[in-house]
Design a protein around this motif. Structure first.
Motif, PDB file in Angstrom:
ATOM      1  N   SER A  91       0.855  -1.178   0.000  1.00 40.25           N
ATOM      2  CA  SER A  91       0.000   0.000   0.000  1.00 40.25           C
ATOM      3  C   SER A  91       0.896   1.234   0.000  1.00 40.25           C
ATOM      4  O   SER A  91       2.048   1.173   0.428  1.00 40.25           O
ATOM      5  N   HIS A  92       0.369   2.331  -0.510  1.00 39.99           N
ATOM      6  CA  HIS A  92       1.098   3.595  -0.555  1.00 39.99           C
ATOM      7  C   HIS A  92       0.249   4.612   0.193  1.00 39.99           C
ATOM      8  O   HIS A  92      -0.793   5.037  -0.278  1.00 39.99           O
ATOM      9  N   ARG A  93       0.715   5.006   1.366  1.00 41.22           N
ATOM     10  CA  ARG A  93      -0.108   5.834   2.246  1.00 41.22           C
ATOM     11  C   ARG A  93      -0.115   7.307   1.842  1.00 41.22           C
ATOM     12  O   ARG A  93      -0.803   8.110   2.454  1.00 41.22           O
ATOM     13  N   ASP A  94       0.647   7.644   0.799  1.00 40.89           N
ATOM     14  CA  ASP A  94       0.645   9.023   0.307  1.00 40.89           C
ATOM     15  C   ASP A  94       0.457   8.999  -1.210  1.00 40.89           C
ATOM     16  O   ASP A  94       1.161   9.681  -1.948  1.00 40.89           O
ATOM     17  N   LEU A  95      -0.527   8.205  -1.642  1.00 41.32           N
ATOM     18  CA  LEU A  95      -0.769   8.028  -3.067  1.00 41.32           C
ATOM     19  C   LEU A  95      -1.585   9.208  -3.590  1.00 41.32           C
ATOM     20  O   LEU A  95      -2.774   9.337  -3.309  1.00 41.32           O
ATOM     21  N   LYS A  96      -0.934  10.072  -4.332  1.00 39.97           N
ATOM     22  CA  LYS A  96      -1.584  11.263  -4.893  1.00 39.97           C
ATOM     23  C   LYS A  96      -0.918  11.588  -6.220  1.00 39.97           C
ATOM     24  O   LYS A  96       0.122  11.021  -6.572  1.00 39.97           O
ATOM     25  N   SER A  97      -1.526  12.515  -6.948  1.00 35.07           N
ATOM     26  CA  SER A  97      -1.078  12.772  -8.317  1.00 35.07           C
ATOM     27  C   SER A  97       0.336  13.321  -8.387  1.00 35.07           C
ATOM     28  O   SER A  97       1.022  13.133  -9.390  1.00 35.07           O
ATOM     29  N   SER A  98       0.808  13.981  -7.337  1.00 33.29           N
ATOM     30  CA  SER A  98       2.187  14.496  -7.356  1.00 33.29           C
ATOM     31  C   SER A  98       3.206  13.399  -7.100  1.00 33.29           C
ATOM     32  O   SER A  98       4.408  13.610  -7.294  1.00 33.29           O
ATOM     33  N   ASN A  99       2.765  12.222  -6.671  1.00 33.58           N
ATOM     34  CA  ASN A  99       3.671  11.099  -6.422  1.00 33.58           C
ATOM     35  C   ASN A  99       3.612  10.041  -7.522  1.00 33.58           C
ATOM     36  O   ASN A  99       4.058   8.914  -7.335  1.00 33.58           O
ATOM     37  N   VAL A 100       3.046  10.419  -8.656  1.00 32.09           N
ATOM     38  CA  VAL A 100       3.075   9.579  -9.851  1.00 32.09           C
ATOM     39  C   VAL A 100       3.747  10.386 -10.953  1.00 32.09           C
ATOM     40  O   VAL A 100       3.292  11.468 -11.315  1.00 32.09           O
ATOM     41  N   LEU A 101       4.867   9.865 -11.458  1.00 29.45           N
ATOM     42  CA  LEU A 101       5.549  10.486 -12.593  1.00 29.45           C
ATOM     43  C   LEU A 101       5.101   9.820 -13.883  1.00 29.45           C
ATOM     44  O   LEU A 101       4.730   8.644 -13.889  1.00 29.45           O
ATOM     45  N   LEU A 102       5.143  10.561 -14.969  1.00 36.87           N
ATOM     46  CA  LEU A 102       4.977   9.999 -16.306  1.00 36.87           C
ATOM     47  C   LEU A 102       6.261  10.285 -17.069  1.00 36.87           C
ATOM     48  O   LEU A 102       6.687  11.437 -17.165  1.00 36.87           O
ATOM     49  N   ASN A 103       6.890   9.218 -17.561  1.00 38.23           N
ATOM     50  CA  ASN A 103       8.175   9.384 -18.234  1.00 38.23           C
ATOM     51  C   ASN A 103       7.978   9.928 -19.644  1.00 38.23           C
ATOM     52  O   ASN A 103       6.865  10.317 -20.038  1.00 38.23           O
ATOM     53  N   GLU A 104       9.045   9.952 -20.424  1.00 40.45           N
ATOM     54  CA  GLU A 104       8.976  10.544 -21.764  1.00 40.45           C
ATOM     55  C   GLU A 104       8.006   9.806 -22.673  1.00 40.45           C
ATOM     56  O   GLU A 104       7.542  10.367 -23.683  1.00 40.45           O
ATOM     57  N   HIS A 105       7.671   8.550 -22.339  1.00 37.21           N
ATOM     58  CA  HIS A 105       6.692   7.783 -23.110  1.00 37.21           C
ATOM     59  C   HIS A 105       5.312   7.816 -22.454  1.00 37.21           C
ATOM     60  O   HIS A 105       4.428   7.047 -22.852  1.00 37.21           O
ATOM     61  N   LEU A 106       5.157   8.668 -21.445  1.00 38.28           N
ATOM     62  CA  LEU A 106       3.914   8.819 -20.683  1.00 38.28           C
ATOM     63  C   LEU A 106       3.521   7.542 -19.954  1.00 38.28           C
ATOM     64  O   LEU A 106       2.344   7.286 -19.715  1.00 38.28           O
ATOM     65  N   GLN A 107       4.518   6.737 -19.575  1.00 35.99           N
ATOM     66  CA  GLN A 107       4.252   5.570 -18.747  1.00 35.99           C
ATOM     67  C   GLN A 107       4.328   5.973 -17.280  1.00 35.99           C
ATOM     68  O   GLN A 107       5.278   6.652 -16.861  1.00 35.99           O
ATOM     69  N   PRO A 108       3.334   5.602 -16.449  1.00 37.67           N
ATOM     70  CA  PRO A 108       3.319   6.020 -15.043  1.00 37.67           C
ATOM     71  C   PRO A 108       4.363   5.298 -14.203  1.00 37.67           C
ATOM     72  O   PRO A 108       4.609   4.101 -14.391  1.00 37.67           O
ATOM     73  N   ILE A 109       4.961   6.035 -13.291  1.00 37.86           N
ATOM     74  CA  ILE A 109       6.007   5.530 -12.408  1.00 37.86           C
ATOM     75  C   ILE A 109       5.716   6.032 -10.997  1.00 37.86           C
ATOM     76  O   ILE A 109       5.496   7.229 -10.796  1.00 37.86           O
ATOM     77  N   LEU A 110       5.741   5.141 -10.039  1.00 39.96           N
ATOM     78  CA  LEU A 110       5.435   5.489  -8.658  1.00 39.96           C
ATOM     79  C   LEU A 110       6.681   6.008  -7.950  1.00 39.96           C
ATOM     80  O   LEU A 110       7.751   5.405  -8.042  1.00 39.96           O
ATOM     81  N   VAL A 111       6.549   7.150  -7.248  1.00 37.08           N
ATOM     82  CA  VAL A 111       7.686   7.716  -6.517  1.00 37.08           C
ATOM     83  C   VAL A 111       7.277   8.026  -5.078  1.00 37.08           C
ATOM     84  O   VAL A 111       6.137   7.814  -4.691  1.00 37.08           O
TER      85      VAL A 111
END
Length: 204
Positions: free
Chosen positions: A177-197
């Motif tokens: 689980s990710h207790r701080d899951l929000k849009s600022s903690n999801v990156l989209l790389n140059e191919h617009l693939q989502p990455i969790l940070v």
């Protein structure tokens, strides 16, 4: 004492302890030679250059570690500043948040959850009292946050919606689980693939 980390390609990569500059590190063996001379002994020098800073607050400081030579990757250094005494007290008898993020990053990598590759984590302690903690990960080039993309376009393309759903399904299917899951903690790389940070909030 060496632990093993499971990589996305199915091979196991050794992790080794290193003491450098008074900091106790755990480091992926494949990166020790590249990191030990220039980063592990004095990580704070990279955060002293304002041009390299990504964020700076009483709680955390983020900075880029430039590549030592052409073709080498840029890295991201995250320092926990312990701006709150309660955070220090909690980490006296357990792994610091940086160390937990390192091991959770390896666990997510094993589960096939896209996240920047965790390379090293370290802590400087005075007796047991944590003074500073550090996490080194890969830098994701040309990335934007989901928050920024939504603010710019107002919506996410259907393909990226499905990719994001798959990312979160993998996360939960493997017991995380990710207790701080929000849009600022999801990156989209140059191919617009989502990455969790921001793995400080990850729990197993």
């Amino acid at each position: 004492h060496r632990a093993n980390a499971q990589g996305t390609a199915g091979h196991r990569e050794a992790v080794t302890p290193v003491v450098a500059g008074g900091i106790q590190w755990v480091v992926r063996c494949s990166t020790v030679s590249a990191l030990i001379g220039r980063v592990l002994a004095d990580p704070d020098r990279f955060l002293a250059d304002s041009k390299l800073l990504v964020a700076d607050s009483p709680l955390i400081t983020l900075g880029r570690i430039p590549p030592p030579n052409p073709g080498s990757p840029t890295l991201l250094l995250r320092r926990l500043n312990y701006g709150r005494s309660l955070h220090r007290a909690r980490d006296i008898f357990r792994r610091t948040r940086a160390e937990r993020a390192f091991w959770h990053g390896i666990g997510l990598e094993e589960a096939g959850v896209a996240t920047p590759r965790a390379l090293a984590a370290g802590v400087r302690r005075f007796w047991r009292w944590p003074v500073r903690a550090y996490l080194i990960t890969e830098w994701v080039p040309d990335a934007v946050t989901l928050e920024h993309l939504l603010a710019r376009h107002g919506q996410l393309p259907r393909k990226q919606v499905y990719q994001l759903a798959d990312l979160l399904a993998r996360l939960h299917d493997h017991g995380f689980s990710h207790r701080d899951l929000k849009s600022s903690n999801v990156l989209l790389n140059e191919h617009l693939q989502p990455i969790l940070v921001d793995l400080d909030g990850v729990r197993k």
